[in-house]
Design an enzyme around this catalytic site. Structure first.
Site, PDB file in Angstrom:
ATOM      1  N   LYS A   9       1.833  37.190  57.668  1.00 26.99           N
ATOM      2  CA  LYS A   9       3.113  36.996  56.982  1.00 26.99           C
ATOM      3  C   LYS A   9       4.288  37.253  57.937  1.00 26.99           C
ATOM      4  CE  LYS A   9       1.149  38.335  52.473  1.00 26.99           C
ATOM      5  NZ  LYS A   9       1.310  39.196  51.285  1.00 26.99           N
ATOM      6  N   TYR A  49       2.371  30.573  45.680  1.00 26.67           N
ATOM      7  CA  TYR A  49       2.261  31.771  44.825  1.00 26.67           C
ATOM      8  C   TYR A  49       2.512  31.445  43.351  1.00 26.67           C
ATOM      9  CZ  TYR A  49       1.734  35.155  48.652  1.00 26.67           C
ATOM     10  OH  TYR A  49       1.254  35.895  49.706  1.00 26.67           O
ATOM     11  N   PHE A  57       8.367  40.441  40.615  1.00 31.33           N
ATOM     12  CA  PHE A  57       8.572  40.444  42.066  1.00 31.33           C
ATOM     13  C   PHE A  57       8.564  39.043  42.683  1.00 31.33           C
ATOM     14  CE2 PHE A  57       3.962  41.277  41.424  1.00 31.33           C
ATOM     15  CZ  PHE A  57       3.398  40.264  42.171  1.00 31.33           C
ATOM     16  N   ARG A  85     -10.965  40.124  53.137  1.00 28.88           N
ATOM     17  CA  ARG A  85     -10.256  41.029  52.210  1.00 28.88           C
ATOM     18  C   ARG A  85     -10.503  42.491  52.602  1.00 28.88           C
ATOM     19  NH1 ARG A  85      -6.669  39.109  48.255  1.00 28.88           N
ATOM     20  NH2 ARG A  85      -7.111  41.030  47.156  1.00 28.88           N
ATOM     21  N   THR A  91      -3.728  45.894  48.513  1.00 29.10           N
ATOM     22  CA  THR A  91      -2.394  45.275  48.518  1.00 29.10           C
ATOM     23  C   THR A  91      -1.317  46.266  48.969  1.00 29.10           C
ATOM     24  OG1 THR A  91      -3.142  43.944  46.631  1.00 29.10           O
ATOM     25  CG2 THR A  91      -0.780  43.940  47.103  1.00 29.10           C
ATOM     26  N   ARG A 102      -3.604  46.378  56.690  1.00 26.90           N
ATOM     27  CA  ARG A 102      -2.436  46.762  55.885  1.00 26.90           C
ATOM     28  C   ARG A 102      -2.096  48.242  56.061  1.00 26.90           C
ATOM     29  NH1 ARG A 102      -3.841  43.021  50.567  1.00 26.90           N
ATOM     30  NH2 ARG A 102      -2.410  41.319  51.048  1.00 26.90           N
ATOM     31  N   ASN A 112       3.211  43.472  53.478  1.00 25.62           N
ATOM     32  CA  ASN A 112       1.881  44.001  53.781  1.00 25.62           C
ATOM     33  C   ASN A 112       1.113  43.152  54.803  1.00 25.62           C
ATOM     34  OD1 ASN A 112       1.360  41.842  52.148  1.00 25.62           O
ATOM     35  ND2 ASN A 112       0.397  42.999  50.493  1.00 25.62           N
ATOM     36  N   HIS A 115      -2.270  37.890  54.208  1.00 24.76           N
ATOM     37  CA  HIS A 115      -2.765  37.339  52.948  1.00 24.76           C
ATOM     38  C   HIS A 115      -4.212  36.922  53.133  1.00 24.76           C
ATOM     39  CE1 HIS A 115      -3.129  34.801  49.358  1.00 24.76           C
ATOM     40  NE2 HIS A 115      -3.768  33.958  50.151  1.00 24.76           N
ATOM     41  N   GLU A 126      -6.173  27.032  48.456  1.00 27.70           N
ATOM     42  CA  GLU A 126      -5.241  27.517  49.496  1.00 27.70           C
ATOM     43  C   GLU A 126      -5.488  26.856  50.852  1.00 27.70           C
ATOM     44  OE1 GLU A 126      -5.476  31.799  49.376  1.00 27.70           O
ATOM     45  OE2 GLU A 126      -4.422  31.909  47.452  1.00 27.70           O
TER      46      GLU A 126
END
Ligand code: GDP
Length: 138
Positions: A9, A49, A57, A85, A91, A102, A112, A115, A126
């Site tokens: 990100k 998203y 948010f 993951r 998260t 993270r 964070n 993704h 995705e």
């Protein structure tokens, strides 16, 4: 063999964490099947998203994801979704396991660093959202 979409990100890119994130991926033995740097448009971030559109948010998340370039990757390997993951961690960086990306590099629950797709259905959506078949190697 499974594919998943990973994103470094804008916070991770601007903080100079691209190399460290890729080192985690390669150390885990996941193959990088596609990779591209891209500054997402507002429309692209909103569409990506879409499941979070009704969350409080959402506007902040879209603004964050469009503040600078991201690195988009397709990762491939056995059980790639779960393995990626696990490397990312929870998260919220404060709740993520020590040693995860993270926990090591994240700032807060929004900023964070990375993704990862959360299930085979979302991974297919995705990966296809950002990459055409001929851009994915192997
Ligand atoms: P993920 O699968 O671990 O990325 O988490 P989610 O799918 O639940 O959320 C998507 C992204 O939205 C997260 O990675 C964060 O960047 C952001 N996010 C999630 N929950 C919150 C929250 O409570 N507040 C804010 N500001 N951002 C959040």
């Amino acid at each position: 063999m499974q594919r998943t979409l990973a994103i470094i990100k804008p916070d991770g890119v601007s903080a100079g964490h691209i190399g460290k994130v890729i080192a985690h991926i390669e150390r885990e033995g996941l193959r990088i099947a596609a990779m591209r740097m891209e500054h997402l448009t507002k429309g692209e971030a909103e569409g990506f998203y879409d499941v979070h559109r009704d969350k409080p948010f959402f506007p902040s998340l879209v603004s964050f994801m469009t503040e600078g370039p991201c690195v988009l990757l397709v990762l491939e390997g056995e059980n790639a979704i779960e393995r990626w993951r696990k490397l990312m961690g929870a998260t919220d960086p404060a709740k993520a396991e020590p040693g995860t990306i993270r926990r090591e590099m994240g700032t807060n629950i929004e900023r964070n660093v990375v993704h990862g797709s959360d299930a085979p259905g979302t991974a297919a959506f995705e990966v296809g959202y950002f990459f055409r078949g001929c851009e994915i190697h192997y």
